[in-house]
Design an enzyme around this catalytic site. Structure first.
Site, PDB file in Angstrom:
ATOM      1  N   CYS A  38      35.037 -11.931  34.987  1.00  0.00           N
ATOM      2  CA  CYS A  38      34.777 -11.874  36.425  1.00  0.00           C
ATOM      3  C   CYS A  38      35.034 -13.260  37.010  1.00  0.00           C
ATOM      4  CB  CYS A  38      33.323 -11.471  36.645  1.00  0.00           C
ATOM      5  SG  CYS A  38      32.825 -11.437  38.370  1.00  0.00           S
ATOM      6  N   CYS A  96      40.717 -11.162  41.226  1.00  0.00           N
ATOM      7  CA  CYS A  96      39.465 -10.436  40.935  1.00  0.00           C
ATOM      8  C   CYS A  96      39.834  -9.391  39.895  1.00  0.00           C
ATOM      9  CB  CYS A  96      38.944  -9.778  42.210  1.00  0.00           C
ATOM     10  SG  CYS A  96      37.655  -8.540  41.929  1.00  0.00           S
TER      11      CYS A  96
HETATM   12  N1  DGL Z   1      35.409  -8.433  39.318  1.00  0.00           N
HETATM   13  C1  DGL Z   1      34.877  -9.575  39.929  1.00  0.00           C
HETATM   14  C2  DGL Z   1      35.829 -10.737  40.016  1.00  0.00           C
HETATM   15  O1  DGL Z   1      36.679 -10.874  39.165  1.00  0.00           O
HETATM   16  C3  DGL Z   1      33.928  -9.520  41.070  1.00  0.00           C
HETATM   17  C4  DGL Z   1      33.922  -8.408  42.004  1.00  0.00           C
HETATM   18  C5  DGL Z   1      32.640  -8.365  42.787  1.00  0.00           C
HETATM   19  O2  DGL Z   1      31.658  -7.942  42.211  1.00  0.00           O
HETATM   20  O3  DGL Z   1      32.623  -8.813  43.938  1.00  0.00           O
HETATM   21  O4  DGL Z   1      35.714 -11.566  40.867  1.00  0.00           O
END
Ligand code: DGL
Length: 278
Positions: free
Chosen positions: A82, A192
């Site tokens: 993430c 993301c």
């Molecule tokens: N999947 C996450 C990222 O790579 C975050 C998405 C979220 O929860 O806002 O930033």
């Protein structure tokens, strides 16, 4: 117990991966493809998604809770799949825990190198784009290119619901890609881990002339190097199991995970520890 058997025990322990939700499964797939013999644990913290509009302190609290859970499950390494959580919490995680912790950041460097016209776009969460880490990335690798950033509020929620082809999802993508196209970006960073799941929709919107870059493969490679460096690579010869946990409150949580994973999956509720599938 001998030192040699100690090492073997460490090597056979699982690798833990987590994200605010199902997005990190895009990274997990690269890890499983590169290291099929490694046992993998994945936590989707979907009840608390999106992380993108939470404070760093809130995200850090979630990361500590999940890391404690995964370390309790005997993890030998932790992958923060993430971008938002990495920006908010990787330093405090590394301060608290001694196991190797691998984070991720938007691929500004490779995009700047790949761009032909020197204009790159970055799609990410507000949290990532506002972070000191991202400012540092721009400082290090964005000096000789024009970088157009766009926070994609609401897109993670569409993906969490499994709406990968819905009209509303496409409309959001069109809306968020428009400023990048207007500025002439020839390379767009998927900053993301949820966004690779709508890569096809993004491609339809931006056209084949625009290159899309994400970091899943690079993270898997970096993880492998870290495991090698710490003598933690498994010498297991068979394909190993992947176990998922979620705290999602949506009814079709298991189907959404299986949609992202692309196969049947072993999924349990994070708390209480109840199997959703068998
Ligand atoms: N999947 C996450 C990222 O790579 C975050 C998405 C979220 O929860 O806002 O930033």
């Amino acid at each position: 117990m001998t030192a040699q058997s100690d090492i073997c025990n460490f090597q056979h322990r699982p690798i833990a991966v987590f994200d605010s939700g199902v997005g990190g499964i895009s990274v997990l797939k690269h890890i499983h493809a590169l290291l099929p013999n490694e046992q993998l644990l994945y936590v989707a913290d979907s009840k608390y998604a999106p992380y993108g509009n939470k404070t760093a302190a809130e995200i850090q609290a979630r990361c500590f809770e999940i890391a404690d859970f995964l370390i309790e499950k005997n993890a030998k390494a932790l992958v923060v799949a993430c971008n938002t959580a990495t920006a908010a919490a990787i330093d405090v995680l590394r301060e608290k825990y001694t196991l190797p912790i691998i984070g991720m950041e938007p691929a500004v460097k490779p995009a700047a190198e790949a761009s032909k016209n020197g204009i790159i776009g970055v799609l990410a969460t507000i949290g990532t784009l506002k972070s000191a880490q991202f400012a540092g990335l721009l400082e290090s690798y964005g000096r000789n290119v024009k970088v157009v950033t766009q926070a994609c509020v609401g897109l993670v929620e569409c993906i969490e619901r499994g709406e990968l082809n819905a009209d509303a999802t496409k409309a959001l993508i069109k809306h968020y890609c428009a400023p990048l196209l207007a500025e002439g970006a020839d390379t767009i960073v998927l900053g993301c881990t949820h966004y690779p799941f709508v890569r096809q929709l993004i491609e339809q919107v931006v056209g084949s002339q625009v290159a899309l870059i994400d970091t899943g493969a690079a993270v898997a490679k970096h993880l492998k190097q870290q495991l090698q460096a710490h003598n933690l690579l498994s010498n297991n010869q068979q394909s190993a199991a992947v176990q998922f946990w979620t705290n999602s409150e949506i009814e079709n949580a298991a189907q959404v995970i299986e949609l992202m994973w692309g196969a049947k999956a072993n999924i349990s509720m994070l708390s209480p520890d109840v199997a959703l599938t068998s």
